[in-house]
Design an enzyme around this catalytic site. Structure first.
Site, PDB file in Angstrom:
ATOM      1  CD1 TRP A 172      -2.947   1.493   0.631  1.00  0.00           C
ATOM      2  CD2 TRP A 172      -2.068   1.665   2.472  1.00  0.00           C
ATOM      3  NE1 TRP A 172      -3.512   2.760   0.855  1.00  0.00           N
ATOM      4  CE2 TRP A 172      -3.113   2.766   2.267  1.00  0.00           C
ATOM      5  CE3 TRP A 172      -1.493   1.842   3.935  1.00  0.00           C
ATOM      6  CZ2 TRP A 172      -3.628   3.738   3.271  1.00  0.00           C
ATOM      7  CZ3 TRP A 172      -2.158   2.594   4.773  1.00  0.00           C
ATOM      8  CH2 TRP A 172      -2.941   3.489   4.467  1.00  0.00           C
ATOM      9  CG  ASP A 253      -2.047  -2.598   7.348  1.00  0.00           C
ATOM     10  OD1 ASP A 253      -3.199  -2.468   8.071  1.00  0.00           O
ATOM     11  OD2 ASP A 253      -1.754  -1.831   6.546  1.00  0.00           O
ATOM     12  CE  LYS A 289     -10.753  -0.782   1.945  1.00  0.00           C
ATOM     13  NZ  LYS A 289      -9.824   0.052   2.830  1.00  0.00           N
TER      14      LYS A 289
END
Length: 442
Positions: A172, A253, A289
């Site tokens: 990311w 993460d 999400k």
């Protein structure tokens, strides 16, 4: 002195009638001082224009496009089959209950909402985790995954000075921004094999093994962003072996728990496995999400320590850092998470909705692969369905991506990542044709 003289000369040419009355009434020495000040160089003159955000810039370009077939596959946000934003039913129900409870809007404690913190740790590690029972988990409510990472970066900078964070290549993009801003050195380890569009496991193990002892290894808990390629359970074991042998700190993460496979337990395998081995672990969590709480900015930073005394000290420093950054976290999203996770009926309904969301993405993966295999049967398209989660890494080159956007109006990141959460079954054929044309001719 020269610039002051120039201003003085030009000021003598101004007539009294050309000046505002308030300015004209000032003594002459005050008028000169005010003009001189306005001509000084700005203290902000050295500020450079920052480059546009890689993902948000794609959205702006998409909005400006008037083609009816346009597709925005750049942003990692779930969409319905009609390509509309989706608010989960359990979120609506939780908000209705919260409104009926007539909750106040007082400040939360620095560490966050207690019921949220308890729920998020249990969701991450399970209620039977040894670290939870022994009070070895310091948990700070944070501003989603980004805020969790930012506090962690500051923590590393202050209490692990000189340690390098190793980030997967690719990862990311914001990972590098966050650690750079905190002044934390970072490097990369191999992760993606572009030739086979697969995990470069040997390269990953070699690079982690070659990192200086006591480094920090940033890992994606599940649904690796941007590749959608995760290690197997056997491979996670070997990764843990080398991290433990080198005395590294694993830092997970976890942005897609429950959203990748549809199972909260399955998607938490990696951090739970590392915890079960008695390792010290850092974990950033996000609920953007899996509960669709994109705008609520709710998440947590967890640090698993060796003993309860260390946990107390670590927690005190996490709170000190949070106090200086945002003081107190927002309450609304935290209450939603606590309401859903702590209520048996809502939790079960949430699991069903996650299966629905992950199932829809699996469905478009299947149809997209089928369409590509019909258009170009000579090429191996199996990676489309072997990758998991929101994204797929197509392996497209920048010129191919440019053709996808300019000719086919498909908006995606330049590294070839597409968000399948923004694809509908009715658009699979269009996307397949765009990919096939780009791969064949560019």
């Amino acid at each position: 002195a020269h610039s002051m003289l120039s201003v003085h000369t030009s000021s003598m040419q101004l007539t009294k009638s050309s000046l505002p009355r308030s300015f004209a009434r000032l003594p002459s020495h005050c008028r000169l001082a005010r003009i001189s000040t306005s001509c000084k160089a700005s203290m902000l003159e050295s500020v450079d224009q920052a480059p546009p955000d890689l993902v948000l810039g794609i959205t702006e370009a998409f909005k400006a496009d008037t083609d009816p077939n346009k597709l925005n596959l750049g942003v990692g946000a779930y969409r319905t089959e009609e390509l509309q934003p989706y608010v989960l039913n359990v979120v609506r129900t939780a908000e209705e209950r919260m409104l009926a409870a007539n909750e106040n809007k007082e400040y939360l404690p620095i560490e966050g909402l207690a019921s949220f913190r308890e729920a998020t740790v249990e969701l991450l590690l399970g209620g039977d985790a040894k670290a939870v029972k022994e009070n070895r988990v310091a948990t700070l409510q944070a501003l989603s995954g980004t805020g969790s990472l930012a506090v962690a970066a500051q923590f590393i900078h202050q209490f692990m000075p000189g340690k390098t964070v190793y980030i997967s290549n690719p990862s990311w993009p914001n990972h590098k921004n966050i650690f750079a801003l905190a002044g934390v050195p970072f490097d990369s380890y191999r992760y993606f094999d572009p030739k086979n569009i697969a995990l470069d496991f040997d390269g990953m193990i070699e690079d982690i093994g070659n990192a200086p002892d006591g480094s920090i290894i940033l890992l994606h808990g599940c649904a690796h962003n941007p590749t959608g390629i995760d290690p197997s359970k056997e491979q996670w074991g070997k990764i843990a072996d080398v991290i433990e042998r080198k005395g590294h700190m694993p830092f997970f993460d976890v942005a897609y728990q429950g959203f990748a496979s549809g199972s909260l337990v399955e998607d938490a395998y990696a951090p739970r496995y590392f915890e079960s081995r008695g390792m010290e672990v850092m974990v950033a969590q996000s609920y953007s999400k899996n509960l669709g709480l994109y705008a609520e900015r709710v998440g947590a930073l967890n640090i698993i320590t060796k003993d309860a005394d260390t946990t107390t000290r670590v927690m005190s420093q996490m709170k000190r850092l949070a106090r200086a950054i945002w003081s107190n976290p927002p309450v609304h999203g935290a209450r939603i998470v606590a309401e859903v996770v702590n209520n048996g009926d809502l939790f079960k309904e949430w699991e069903g909705e996650m299966e629905l969301m992950s199932g829809r993405i699996k469905g478009v993966r299947k149809v997209l692969r089928e369409n590509l295999e019909k258009l170009n049967p000579e090429k191996d398209w199996s990676f489309i369905t072997s990758q998991i989660g929101m994204f797929t890494y197509t392996g497209c080159t920048p010129p191919q991506v440019e053709n996808m956007t300019n000719k086919w109006h498909v908006y995606m990141t330049k590294d070839g990542r597409i968000s399948l959460a923004g694809l509908s079954l009715s658009k699979c054929q269009w996307l397949a044709e765009a990919i096939d044309d780009s791969v064949r001719n560019h």
